[in-house]
Design a protein around this motif. Structure first.
Motif, PDB file in Angstrom:
ATOM      1  N   ILE A  58      44.007 -16.210 -42.626  1.00  0.00           N
ATOM      2  CA  ILE A  58      42.938 -17.207 -42.588  1.00  0.00           C
ATOM      3  C   ILE A  58      43.431 -18.555 -43.095  1.00  0.00           C
ATOM      4  CG2 ILE A  58      40.656 -17.803 -43.497  1.00  0.00           C
ATOM      5  CD1 ILE A  58      40.025 -14.811 -43.576  1.00  0.00           C
ATOM      6  N   LEU A  59      44.238 -18.529 -44.153  1.00  0.00           N
ATOM      7  CA  LEU A  59      44.756 -19.779 -44.700  1.00  0.00           C
ATOM      8  C   LEU A  59      45.688 -20.495 -43.728  1.00  0.00           C
ATOM      9  CD1 LEU A  59      45.454 -18.836 -48.433  1.00  0.00           C
ATOM     10  CD2 LEU A  59      43.744 -20.452 -47.587  1.00  0.00           C
ATOM     11  N   ARG A  60      46.298 -19.734 -42.818  1.00  0.00           N
ATOM     12  CA  ARG A  60      47.169 -20.368 -41.813  1.00  0.00           C
ATOM     13  C   ARG A  60      46.357 -21.030 -40.698  1.00  0.00           C
ATOM     14  NH1 ARG A  60      50.471 -15.670 -42.538  1.00  0.00           N
ATOM     15  NH2 ARG A  60      49.556 -14.715 -40.665  1.00  0.00           N
ATOM     16  N   ASP A  61      45.066 -20.771 -40.681  1.00  0.00           N
ATOM     17  CA  ASP A  61      44.194 -21.440 -39.720  1.00  0.00           C
ATOM     18  C   ASP A  61      43.992 -22.885 -40.182  1.00  0.00           C
ATOM     19  OD1 ASP A  61      42.135 -22.444 -38.191  1.00  0.00           O
ATOM     20  OD2 ASP A  61      40.826 -20.711 -38.416  1.00  0.00           O
ATOM     21  N   GLY A  62      44.550 -23.815 -39.430  1.00  0.00           N
ATOM     22  CA  GLY A  62      44.488 -25.219 -39.834  1.00  0.00           C
ATOM     23  C   GLY A  62      43.077 -25.735 -39.975  1.00  0.00           C
ATOM     24  N   ASN A  63      42.174 -25.285 -39.094  1.00  0.00           N
ATOM     25  CA  ASN A  63      40.786 -25.733 -39.183  1.00  0.00           C
ATOM     26  C   ASN A  63      40.128 -25.234 -40.463  1.00  0.00           C
ATOM     27  OD1 ASN A  63      40.795 -27.168 -36.808  1.00  0.00           O
ATOM     28  ND2 ASN A  63      39.970 -25.506 -35.569  1.00  0.00           N
ATOM     29  N   PHE A  64      40.322 -23.944 -40.765  1.00  0.00           N
ATOM     30  CA  PHE A  64      39.730 -23.388 -41.982  1.00  0.00           C
ATOM     31  C   PHE A  64      40.200 -24.175 -43.204  1.00  0.00           C
ATOM     32  CE2 PHE A  64      40.004 -20.806 -45.774  1.00  0.00           C
ATOM     33  CZ  PHE A  64      38.747 -20.229 -45.854  1.00  0.00           C
ATOM     34  N   LEU A  65      41.493 -24.393 -43.311  1.00  0.00           N
ATOM     35  CA  LEU A  65      42.033 -25.078 -44.490  1.00  0.00           C
ATOM     36  C   LEU A  65      41.522 -26.508 -44.584  1.00  0.00           C
ATOM     37  CD1 LEU A  65      43.862 -24.426 -46.851  1.00  0.00           C
ATOM     38  CD2 LEU A  65      45.792 -25.302 -45.540  1.00  0.00           C
ATOM     39  N   ALA A  66      41.458 -27.189 -43.442  1.00  0.00           N
ATOM     40  CA  ALA A  66      40.981 -28.573 -43.461  1.00  0.00           C
ATOM     41  C   ALA A  66      39.553 -28.660 -43.966  1.00  0.00           C
ATOM     42  CB  ALA A  66      41.089 -29.172 -42.061  1.00  0.00           C
ATOM     43  N   PHE A  67      38.696 -27.761 -43.505  1.00  0.00           N
ATOM     44  CA  PHE A  67      37.294 -27.808 -43.925  1.00  0.00           C
ATOM     45  C   PHE A  67      37.114 -27.312 -45.356  1.00  0.00           C
ATOM     46  CE2 PHE A  67      36.750 -27.304 -39.199  1.00  0.00           C
ATOM     47  CZ  PHE A  67      36.360 -28.624 -38.988  1.00  0.00           C
ATOM     48  N   ALA A  68      37.872 -26.288 -45.767  1.00  0.00           N
ATOM     49  CA  ALA A  68      37.768 -25.792 -47.138  1.00  0.00           C
ATOM     50  C   ALA A  68      38.244 -26.841 -48.140  1.00  0.00           C
ATOM     51  CB  ALA A  68      38.576 -24.504 -47.300  1.00  0.00           C
ATOM     52  N   LEU A  69      39.255 -27.621 -47.773  1.00  0.00           N
ATOM     53  CA  LEU A  69      39.769 -28.649 -48.673  1.00  0.00           C
ATOM     54  C   LEU A  69      38.765 -29.778 -48.899  1.00  0.00           C
ATOM     55  CD1 LEU A  69      43.525 -28.904 -47.622  1.00  0.00           C
ATOM     56  CD2 LEU A  69      42.611 -28.117 -49.820  1.00  0.00           C
ATOM     57  N   VAL A  70      37.838 -29.958 -47.963  1.00  0.00           N
ATOM     58  CA  VAL A  70      36.767 -30.934 -48.197  1.00  0.00           C
ATOM     59  C   VAL A  70      35.994 -30.546 -49.452  1.00  0.00           C
ATOM     60  CG1 VAL A  70      34.626 -31.910 -47.290  1.00  0.00           C
ATOM     61  CG2 VAL A  70      36.563 -31.521 -45.768  1.00  0.00           C
ATOM     62  N   ASN A  71      35.684 -29.253 -49.578  1.00  0.00           N
ATOM     63  CA  ASN A  71      34.967 -28.773 -50.760  1.00  0.00           C
ATOM     64  C   ASN A  71      35.810 -28.924 -52.025  1.00  0.00           C
ATOM     65  OD1 ASN A  71      32.920 -28.112 -49.051  1.00  0.00           O
ATOM     66  ND2 ASN A  71      33.089 -25.902 -49.283  1.00  0.00           N
ATOM     67  N   ALA A  72      37.134 -28.745 -51.897  1.00  0.00           N
ATOM     68  CA  ALA A  72      38.012 -28.935 -53.047  1.00  0.00           C
ATOM     69  C   ALA A  72      37.974 -30.386 -53.514  1.00  0.00           C
ATOM     70  CB  ALA A  72      39.438 -28.522 -52.688  1.00  0.00           C
ATOM     71  N   GLY A  73      38.005 -31.310 -52.563  1.00  0.00           N
ATOM     72  CA  GLY A  73      37.919 -32.725 -52.928  1.00  0.00           C
ATOM     73  C   GLY A  73      36.603 -33.057 -53.600  1.00  0.00           C
ATOM     74  N   ILE A 121      29.347 -31.261 -47.991  1.00  0.00           N
ATOM     75  CA  ILE A 121      29.468 -29.868 -48.424  1.00  0.00           C
ATOM     76  C   ILE A 121      28.941 -28.891 -47.379  1.00  0.00           C
ATOM     77  CG2 ILE A 121      28.593 -28.159 -50.063  1.00  0.00           C
ATOM     78  CD1 ILE A 121      30.777 -29.673 -51.298  1.00  0.00           C
ATOM     79  N   GLY A 122      27.720 -29.108 -46.909  1.00  0.00           N
ATOM     80  CA  GLY A 122      27.130 -28.188 -45.944  1.00  0.00           C
ATOM     81  C   GLY A 122      27.922 -28.080 -44.651  1.00  0.00           C
ATOM     82  N   PRO A 123      28.202 -29.205 -43.967  1.00  0.00           N
ATOM     83  CA  PRO A 123      28.984 -29.129 -42.727  1.00  0.00           C
ATOM     84  C   PRO A 123      30.362 -28.514 -42.917  1.00  0.00           C
ATOM     85  CG  PRO A 123      27.879 -31.244 -42.882  1.00  0.00           C
ATOM     86  CD  PRO A 123      27.672 -30.566 -44.199  1.00  0.00           C
ATOM     87  N   ALA A 124      31.063 -28.888 -43.983  1.00  0.00           N
ATOM     88  CA  ALA A 124      32.415 -28.366 -44.194  1.00  0.00           C
ATOM     89  C   ALA A 124      32.393 -26.855 -44.398  1.00  0.00           C
ATOM     90  CB  ALA A 124      33.069 -29.059 -45.388  1.00  0.00           C
ATOM     91  N   THR A 125      31.453 -26.369 -45.207  1.00  0.00           N
ATOM     92  CA  THR A 125      31.366 -24.933 -45.468  1.00  0.00           C
ATOM     93  C   THR A 125      31.034 -24.166 -44.192  1.00  0.00           C
ATOM     94  OG1 THR A 125      30.611 -25.378 -47.729  1.00  0.00           O
ATOM     95  CG2 THR A 125      30.258 -23.160 -46.871  1.00  0.00           C
ATOM     96  N   SER A 126      30.090 -24.661 -43.416  1.00  0.00           N
ATOM     97  CA  SER A 126      29.702 -23.952 -42.191  1.00  0.00           C
ATOM     98  C   SER A 126      30.837 -23.946 -41.174  1.00  0.00           C
ATOM     99  CB  SER A 126      28.452 -24.579 -41.585  1.00  0.00           C
ATOM    100  OG  SER A 126      28.692 -25.908 -41.146  1.00  0.00           O
ATOM    101  N   TYR A 127      31.552 -25.047 -41.037  1.00  0.00           N
ATOM    102  CA  TYR A 127      32.697 -25.092 -40.122  1.00  0.00           C
ATOM    103  C   TYR A 127      33.772 -24.095 -40.547  1.00  0.00           C
ATOM    104  CZ  TYR A 127      31.686 -29.188 -37.157  1.00  0.00           C
ATOM    105  OH  TYR A 127      31.177 -30.053 -36.218  1.00  0.00           O
ATOM    106  N   ALA A 128      34.036 -24.024 -41.869  1.00  0.00           N
ATOM    107  CA  ALA A 128      35.100 -23.140 -42.358  1.00  0.00           C
ATOM    108  C   ALA A 128      34.787 -21.674 -42.084  1.00  0.00           C
ATOM    109  CB  ALA A 128      35.314 -23.365 -43.850  1.00  0.00           C
ATOM    110  N   LEU A 129      33.519 -21.276 -42.252  1.00  0.00           N
ATOM    111  CA  LEU A 129      33.149 -19.858 -42.154  1.00  0.00           C
ATOM    112  C   LEU A 129      32.737 -19.430 -40.751  1.00  0.00           C
ATOM    113  CD1 LEU A 129      31.084 -19.388 -45.451  1.00  0.00           C
ATOM    114  CD2 LEU A 129      33.485 -18.848 -45.032  1.00  0.00           C
ATOM    115  N   GLU A 130      32.464 -20.376 -39.879  1.00  0.00           N
ATOM    116  CA  GLU A 130      31.875 -20.050 -38.579  1.00  0.00           C
ATOM    117  C   GLU A 130      32.672 -19.030 -37.764  1.00  0.00           C
ATOM    118  OE1 GLU A 130      30.911 -23.188 -35.380  1.00  0.00           O
ATOM    119  OE2 GLU A 130      29.116 -22.954 -36.611  1.00  0.00           O
ATOM    120  N   PRO A 131      34.008 -19.092 -37.730  1.00  0.00           N
ATOM    121  CA  PRO A 131      34.736 -18.134 -36.881  1.00  0.00           C
ATOM    122  C   PRO A 131      34.870 -16.733 -37.476  1.00  0.00           C
ATOM    123  CG  PRO A 131      35.987 -20.176 -37.250  1.00  0.00           C
ATOM    124  CD  PRO A 131      34.900 -20.117 -38.261  1.00  0.00           C
ATOM    125  N   TYR A 132      34.362 -16.507 -38.709  1.00  0.00           N
ATOM    126  CA  TYR A 132      34.699 -15.276 -39.414  1.00  0.00           C
ATOM    127  C   TYR A 132      33.466 -14.418 -39.697  1.00  0.00           C
ATOM    128  CZ  TYR A 132      39.047 -17.767 -39.936  1.00  0.00           C
ATOM    129  OH  TYR A 132      40.206 -18.458 -39.665  1.00  0.00           O
TER     130      TYR A 132
END
Length: 397
Positions: free
Chosen positions: A200-215, A320-331
């Motif tokens: 999952i971490l190798r998924d560039g989209n997942f990491l990009a959206f999850a890092l929004v929450n980290a920021g 926060i909301g958009p980033a979280t939903s994008y990160a989890l949507e494929p899983y």
């Protein structure tokens, strides 16, 4: 669905209440336990660190055993932790209690994200995550003031006993009303799923959206950590004035989250990400401009600090909301594991970003501005990534 979200809200409040309710009592706790304030203050960082790491373990457990059993287990751990905190006789016992509390929040946090992902997707999921994130901001708005008053009249242990009472109420509500939402086709694993985590971490989209929450988390932690120095030690505010200013910003974030949730269906998640990114850019730029252009006497004014903070915090509410939903949507078939990774990236990444910024040999405002600009870059990168993601909308049912 609204009743379901309000039930989840009672769970999500366990985390911020575990941090904010006892903040004004830290000097009294240190005195009561014959310890230093710095040691007791470090319990906040310990809480967040355990919360980030523990979710990696809680994620597969939520997928294996279900949302409801893990929510109950998390609340039970939280009850134990609060009880130990209220009865602590030394600093080591108190620090241990914070770890147990944090482990409980690990379970309830993953249950929250997973349950929303089970029921919703697309813009509806973004609205749900945004609602939960925005509403919980009432805790930093009110909890320090309430906790301080309780501690002042009844002693530093009283806020923990009050938190114990709230947690018992949550346990009753969960036992009575929380349904099991785990899909039948959920992939359950028998051990720590390192392979799934790395995949999952190798998924560039997942990491990009999850890092929004980290920021966003890094910005929030840096602000909370540096605000007492900037507003009280340097700015001259009294503790009561600080509590009012701090609380007003919490209500501001809640208002911005409400607005973001109301318009997300009309403008879409990419626009919300872009709006949030620009607001954080404005906040960081304003802090730097104040340091460079304003006289020193004016720089001490509360508004010079809080207006840029308000801009950046509004940006946080939009992303926060958009980033979280994008990160989890494929899983959808491994929502627990993916939710745990989102939480881990948010907590560990945010804590690392905040600690690095605060360690820099810079004025507090400059350190916060750097984190705001970093959060802008991460959110803008995610906005560009969102163009490659197909948006889905699900009905509220």
């Amino acid at each position: 669905m609204q009743k379901f979200l309000f039930l989840l809200l009672t769970l999500v409040l366990l985390g911020p209440l575990g941090i904010d309710l006892y903040l004004p009592a830290i000097p009294a706790i240190a005195l009561g336990l014959n310890s230093s304030e710095s040691v007791i203050q470090s319990s906040i960082s310990l809480f967040i660190l355990v919360l980030g790491l523990g979710q990696l373990i809680a994620g597969p457990l939520v997928d294996r055993y279900g949302r409801r059993p893990m929510a109950i287990a998390g609340i039970f751990l939280y009850l134990i932790g609060v009880t130990i905190a209220a009865t602590s006789i030394n600093a080591a016992m108190f620090m241990g209690s914070r770890m147990v509390q944090s482990l409980g929040v690990c379970c309830t946090s993953v249950v929250l994200f997973s349950s929303v992902r089970d029921r919703l997707s697309g813009d509806d999921a973004a609205r749900a995550y945004g609602f939960l994130n925005g509403t919980l901001n009432i805790v930093p708005a009110l909890a320090p003031l309430i906790g301080g008053l309780i501690a002042q009249y009844y002693g530093w242990r009283a806020p923990f006993w009050a938190l114990l009472g709230y947690t018992l109420v949550v346990m009753v509500l969960v036992l009575a009303f929380l349904p099991e939402t785990r899909p039948a086709n959920t992939k359950a694993v028998g051990s720590l799923p390192l392979g799934q985590y790395f995949r999952i971490l190798r998924d560039g989209n997942f990491l990009a959206f999850a890092l929004v929450n980290a920021g966003a988390m890094g910005m929030a932690l840096t602000y909370v950590s540096l605000a007492p120095t900037v507003l009280m030690s340097t700015g001259g505010l009294s503790p009561l004035e600080f509590s009012l200013v701090f609380g007003a910003n919490g209500f501001w974030i809640m208002l911005m989250s409400y607005i973001a949730n109301r318009i997300i269906r009309k403008v879409g998640r990419p626009v919300c990400l872009a709006t949030g990114a620009i607001l954080m850019l404005m906040g960081g730029a304003a802090l730097f401009a104040g340091l460079a252009l304003l006289p020193v006497a004016i720089q001490l004014e509360t508004w010079v600090y809080m207006l840029p903070v308000a801009s950046a915090c509004a940006g946080l509410a939009f992303v926060i909301g958009p980033a979280t939903s994008y990160a989890l949507e494929p899983y959808s078939k491994e929502a627990g594991i993916a939710s745990a990774l989102v939480g881990f990236v948010q907590m560990a990444g945010g804590a690392a970003l905040g600690l690095v910024a605060m360690a820099l040999p810079l004025p507090p405002k400059a350190s916060l501005a750097i984190v705001m600009l970093t959060a802008f870059v991460l959110a803008w990168t995610a906005k560009r990534r969102s163009k490659t993601v197909k948006s889905t909308i699900s009905k509220l049912n």
